[in-house]
Design an enzyme around this catalytic site. Structure first.
Site, PDB file in Angstrom:
ATOM      1  N   LYS A   1      28.361  51.194  62.930  1.00 15.91           N
ATOM      2  CA  LYS A   1      28.656  52.138  63.983  1.00 15.91           C
ATOM      3  C   LYS A   1      28.956  51.409  65.296  1.00 15.91           C
ATOM      4  O   LYS A   1      29.540  51.969  66.210  1.00 15.91           O
ATOM      5  CB  LYS A   1      27.439  53.053  64.227  1.00 15.91           C
ATOM      6  CG  LYS A   1      26.974  53.827  63.018  1.00 15.91           C
ATOM      7  CD  LYS A   1      25.692  54.615  63.416  1.00 15.91           C
ATOM      8  CE  LYS A   1      25.026  55.209  62.210  1.00 15.91           C
ATOM      9  NZ  LYS A   1      23.699  55.780  62.562  1.00 15.91           N
TER      10      LYS A   1
ATOM     11  N   ASP B   1      27.035  37.461  65.201  1.00 15.32           N
ATOM     12  CA  ASP B   1      25.794  36.750  65.524  1.00 15.32           C
ATOM     13  C   ASP B   1      25.641  35.597  64.516  1.00 15.32           C
ATOM     14  O   ASP B   1      26.293  34.560  64.667  1.00 15.32           O
ATOM     15  CB  ASP B   1      24.660  37.784  65.455  1.00 15.32           C
ATOM     16  CG  ASP B   1      23.307  37.235  65.840  1.00 15.32           C
ATOM     17  OD1 ASP B   1      23.229  36.379  66.718  1.00 15.32           O
ATOM     18  OD2 ASP B   1      22.304  37.686  65.257  1.00 15.32           O
TER      19      ASP B   1
ATOM     20  N   PHE C   1      19.111  40.319  73.379  1.00 15.62           N
ATOM     21  CA  PHE C   1      19.518  41.382  72.464  1.00 15.62           C
ATOM     22  C   PHE C   1      20.239  42.445  73.266  1.00 15.62           C
ATOM     23  O   PHE C   1      19.718  42.971  74.239  1.00 15.62           O
ATOM     24  CB  PHE C   1      18.308  41.972  71.727  1.00 15.62           C
ATOM     25  CG  PHE C   1      18.728  42.713  70.497  1.00 15.62           C
ATOM     26  CD1 PHE C   1      19.038  42.026  69.328  1.00 15.62           C
ATOM     27  CD2 PHE C   1      18.860  44.098  70.515  1.00 15.62           C
ATOM     28  CE1 PHE C   1      19.467  42.708  68.194  1.00 15.62           C
ATOM     29  CE2 PHE C   1      19.290  44.783  69.388  1.00 15.62           C
ATOM     30  CZ  PHE C   1      19.584  44.084  68.221  1.00 15.62           C
TER      31      PHE C   1
END
Ligand code: IMP
Ligand code: MG
Length: 176
Positions: A42, A103, A152
């Site tokens: 998403k 990542d 993050f």
């Protein structure tokens, strides 16, 4: 959960400016070549929406995949699962994968290999954020929005355990 705080690191104006620059690069690369742009759900949803609407390519098709590897954790399991596949045929097409963050690289390595095995004519990757220094497997981001090394990120589609996707800016979770 409500005590968690976030701080803006790339605001909406900066995101819009950077996406315009990426669109210029992507237009220069493909021109009017037929291109299938694949949004990785998403997280890439807003990036994809903003990007494809400013490309000049009139031979652009859009499709969607959903990859899961994180669950409720914030560290990659390294084992992605394709929980929603594209509807389009990949064979013989120029493919541009549009992802939120690369990542460790496990997710995109998996998807790139999957589309290569289906006979894509060319495969390139656009990612809003490239956490290049955290790479565990070789994945090159052809069109990278922002390079980030730590922290993050949430917002502009990106989540932490399904929270914060709706924030209009790219934010970082403030530890503590
Ligand atoms: P990789 O397989 O380790 O490259 O993980 C890529 C996926 O992990 C991305 O598609 C994101 O959904 C998620 N991810 C990695 N870092 C972050 C982050 O800082 N915030 C939100 N999601 C992240
Ligand atoms: Mg993602």
């Amino acid at each position: 959960m409500d005590e968690i705080r976030v701080k803006v690191i790339f605001d909406r104006e900066r995101i819009a400016t950077r996406i315009k620059e990426l669109a210029v690069e992507i237009d220069a690369r493909y021109g009017q070549e037929p291109l299938l742009a694949v949004c990785v759900l998403k997280g890439a949803v807003f990036f994809f929406g903003d990007l494809v609407r400013i490309l000049h390519n009139k031979n652009l098709e859009l499709d969607f995949v959903r990859l899961t590897s994180y669950g409720m954790d914030d560290a990659s399991s390294g084992a992605p699962i394709l929980t929603k596949d594209v509807e389009a045929d990949i064979y013989g097409k120029h493919i541009l994968i549009v992802e939120d963050i690369v990542d460790s690289g496990y997710s995109m390595r998996f998807l790139l290999d999957c589309f290569a095995a289906r006979g894509a004519r060319s495969l390139r990757l656009a990612a809003l954020v490239d956490k290049h220094e955290r790479r565990q497997v070789d994945v090159n981001v052809d069109f990278a929005g922002f390079a980030v090394n730590s922290g993050f990120l949430v917002g502009y589609g990106m989540d932490w355990a399904e929270r914060w996707r709706m924030l209009p800016d790219i934010c970082e979770i403030v530890p503590g």
